[in-house]
Design a protein around this motif. Structure first.
Motif, PDB file in Angstrom:
ATOM      1  N   LEU A 152       0.829  -1.209   0.000  1.00 22.79           N
ATOM      2  CA  LEU A 152       0.000   0.000   0.000  1.00 22.79           C
ATOM      3  C   LEU A 152       0.864   1.259   0.000  1.00 22.79           C
ATOM      4  O   LEU A 152       0.562   2.232  -0.710  1.00 22.79           O
ATOM      5  CB  LEU A 152      -0.942  -0.002   1.212  1.00 22.79           C
ATOM      6  CG  LEU A 152      -2.125  -0.957   1.137  1.00 22.79           C
ATOM      7  CD1 LEU A 152      -2.815  -1.056   2.495  1.00 22.79           C
ATOM      8  CD2 LEU A 152      -3.114  -0.528   0.061  1.00 22.79           C
ATOM      9  N   ASN A 153       1.935   1.258   0.787  1.00 25.99           N
ATOM     10  CA  ASN A 153       2.864   2.392   0.785  1.00 25.99           C
ATOM     11  C   ASN A 153       3.461   2.598  -0.598  1.00 25.99           C
ATOM     12  O   ASN A 153       3.550   3.734  -1.086  1.00 25.99           O
ATOM     13  CB  ASN A 153       3.997   2.161   1.790  1.00 25.99           C
ATOM     14  CG  ASN A 153       3.538   2.212   3.225  1.00 25.99           C
ATOM     15  OD1 ASN A 153       2.448   2.666   3.539  1.00 25.99           O
ATOM     16  ND2 ASN A 153       4.381   1.729   4.122  1.00 25.99           N
ATOM     17  N   ASN A 154       3.868   1.506  -1.227  1.00 23.52           N
ATOM     18  CA  ASN A 154       4.464   1.588  -2.565  1.00 23.52           C
ATOM     19  C   ASN A 154       3.466   2.114  -3.588  1.00 23.52           C
ATOM     20  O   ASN A 154       3.821   2.922  -4.452  1.00 23.52           O
ATOM     21  CB  ASN A 154       5.018   0.232  -2.996  1.00 23.52           C
ATOM     22  CG  ASN A 154       6.217  -0.186  -2.164  1.00 23.52           C
ATOM     23  OD1 ASN A 154       6.862   0.636  -1.517  1.00 23.52           O
ATOM     24  ND2 ASN A 154       6.504  -1.474  -2.163  1.00 23.52           N
ATOM     25  N   ALA A 155       2.220   1.667  -3.507  1.00 27.79           N
ATOM     26  CA  ALA A 155       1.190   2.148  -4.434  1.00 27.79           C
ATOM     27  C   ALA A 155       0.921   3.635  -4.219  1.00 27.79           C
ATOM     28  O   ALA A 155       0.733   4.382  -5.189  1.00 27.79           O
ATOM     29  CB  ALA A 155      -0.087   1.342  -4.261  1.00 27.79           C
ATOM     30  N   LEU A 156       0.920   4.060  -2.965  1.00 22.11           N
ATOM     31  CA  LEU A 156       0.718   5.480  -2.668  1.00 22.11           C
ATOM     32  C   LEU A 156       1.861   6.306  -3.248  1.00 22.11           C
ATOM     33  O   LEU A 156       1.631   7.355  -3.854  1.00 22.11           O
ATOM     34  CB  LEU A 156       0.604   5.692  -1.163  1.00 22.11           C
ATOM     35  CG  LEU A 156       0.238   7.099  -0.710  1.00 22.11           C
ATOM     36  CD1 LEU A 156      -1.182   7.448  -1.125  1.00 22.11           C
ATOM     37  CD2 LEU A 156       0.393   7.224   0.806  1.00 22.11           C
ATOM     38  N   ASP A 157       3.081   5.824  -3.077  1.00 21.56           N
ATOM     39  CA  ASP A 157       4.238   6.533  -3.634  1.00 21.56           C
ATOM     40  C   ASP A 157       4.211   6.535  -5.161  1.00 21.56           C
ATOM     41  O   ASP A 157       4.558   7.529  -5.796  1.00 21.56           O
ATOM     42  CB  ASP A 157       5.539   5.911  -3.126  1.00 21.56           C
ATOM     43  CG  ASP A 157       5.767   6.160  -1.644  1.00 21.56           C
ATOM     44  OD1 ASP A 157       5.133   7.087  -1.076  1.00 21.56           O
ATOM     45  OD2 ASP A 157       6.562   5.431  -1.035  1.00 21.56           O
ATOM     46  N   ALA A 158       3.780   5.424  -5.753  1.00 20.71           N
ATOM     47  CA  ALA A 158       3.726   5.316  -7.221  1.00 20.71           C
ATOM     48  C   ALA A 158       2.656   6.212  -7.830  1.00 20.71           C
ATOM     49  O   ALA A 158       2.719   6.517  -9.031  1.00 20.71           O
ATOM     50  CB  ALA A 158       3.488   3.864  -7.626  1.00 20.71           C
ATOM     51  N   ALA A 159       1.706   6.666  -7.033  1.00 20.02           N
ATOM     52  CA  ALA A 159       0.655   7.547  -7.546  1.00 20.02           C
ATOM     53  C   ALA A 159       1.225   8.889  -7.988  1.00 20.02           C
ATOM     54  O   ALA A 159       0.598   9.602  -8.773  1.00 20.02           O
ATOM     55  CB  ALA A 159      -0.423   7.747  -6.488  1.00 20.02           C
ATOM     56  N   GLY A 160       2.413   9.227  -7.494  1.00 21.82           N
ATOM     57  CA  GLY A 160       3.069  10.475  -7.881  1.00 21.82           C
ATOM     58  C   GLY A 160       2.971  11.531  -6.798  1.00 21.82           C
ATOM     59  O   GLY A 160       2.404  11.305  -5.731  1.00 21.82           O
ATOM     60  N   LYS A 161       3.531  12.659  -7.109  1.00 23.14           N
ATOM     61  CA  LYS A 161       3.486  13.797  -6.180  1.00 23.14           C
ATOM     62  C   LYS A 161       2.043  14.294  -6.078  1.00 23.14           C
ATOM     63  O   LYS A 161       1.315  14.304  -7.070  1.00 23.14           O
ATOM     64  CB  LYS A 161       4.394  14.931  -6.653  1.00 23.14           C
ATOM     65  CG  LYS A 161       5.865  14.554  -6.722  1.00 23.14           C
ATOM     66  CD  LYS A 161       6.427  14.455  -5.335  1.00 23.14           C
ATOM     67  CE  LYS A 161       7.912  14.122  -5.390  1.00 23.14           C
ATOM     68  NZ  LYS A 161       8.410  13.661  -4.123  1.00 23.14           N
ATOM     69  N   PRO A 162       1.637  14.716  -4.890  1.00 23.13           N
ATOM     70  CA  PRO A 162       0.249  15.143  -4.715  1.00 23.13           C
ATOM     71  C   PRO A 162      -0.213  16.204  -5.720  1.00 23.13           C
ATOM     72  O   PRO A 162      -1.360  16.157  -6.164  1.00 23.13           O
ATOM     73  CB  PRO A 162       0.214  15.687  -3.288  1.00 23.13           C
ATOM     74  CG  PRO A 162       1.298  14.932  -2.595  1.00 23.13           C
ATOM     75  CD  PRO A 162       2.369  14.734  -3.625  1.00 23.13           C
ATOM     76  N   GLY A 163       0.669  17.095  -6.107  1.00 24.10           N
ATOM     77  CA  GLY A 163       0.294  18.135  -7.064  1.00 24.10           C
ATOM     78  C   GLY A 163       0.012  17.601  -8.464  1.00 24.10           C
ATOM     79  O   GLY A 163      -0.668  18.254  -9.256  1.00 24.10           O
TER      80      GLY A 163
END
Length: 177
Positions: free
Chosen positions: A120-131
């Motif tokens: 889940l952490n990896n998927a969140l990081d792979a989503a990209g920068k919040p902007g």
């Protein structure tokens, strides 16, 4: 000859005690970390807007991967296994069942971390920068509830492991008194 055997026995007890203390401390630190996430960090972030939530969790995911965390996270598992192995040949093995239980509980936490929370952490990081994320609410929704639920499992399992190690330490102390 009896003096040599006494010295070997004392050295063995010293090693068993030191490893057991180290296993207890490292497990307690990890249990405390997951507990803090369960009762403070994630409830605090629950009120944050999506961008802040995603940004904060991505930053935590980077910050937590440090030597101190890894020393305790991996060390607790290795030290608990070592403590159990050292108690296999002890004159009194009252602590051994508690060490085995602690190892099994910590292993549950370890597997949950590897199978659920880290992906889940990896998927969140792979989503990209919040902007750069077009649907922050969807990214958060895929992450938050599942991560929080399984973190509670990690907190309970590691706290139970800590409890088992604490009791093993008491039993060890009684057997060497």
């Amino acid at each position: 000859m009896p003096k040599i055997m006494l010295t070997v026995g004392m050295t063995g007890n010293l090693l068993r005690g030191a490893v057991l203390i180290a296993a207890t401390l490292t497990t307690g630190l990890i249990a405390g970390l997951f507990y803090a996430f369960s009762v403070a960090v994630m409830p605090g972030l629950r009120a944050a807007e999506d961008r802040s939530f995603v940004d904060t969790m991505q930053r935590i995911n980077v910050a937590i991967l440090n030597g101190w965390f890894m020393l305790c996270f991996l060390g607790a598992l290795a030290l608990t296994a070592a403590a159990a192995l050292l108690h296999l040949r002890a004159a009194t093995r009252a602590a051994l069942p508690w060490l085995i239980a602690a190892f099994a509980l910590y292993l549950v936490m370890f597997i949950v971390t590897a199978a659920v929370n880290v992906p889940l952490n990896n998927a969140l990081d792979a989503a990209g920068k919040p902007g750069a994320i077009t649907d922050l609410a969807a990214v958060r929704a895929k992450f938050e509830a599942t991560w929080v639920g399984w973190n509670i499992v990690r907190a309970v399992a590691s706290t139970a492991a800590f409890g088992c190690l604490t009791w093993a330490l008491v039993l060890f102390g009684r057997s060497t008194a």
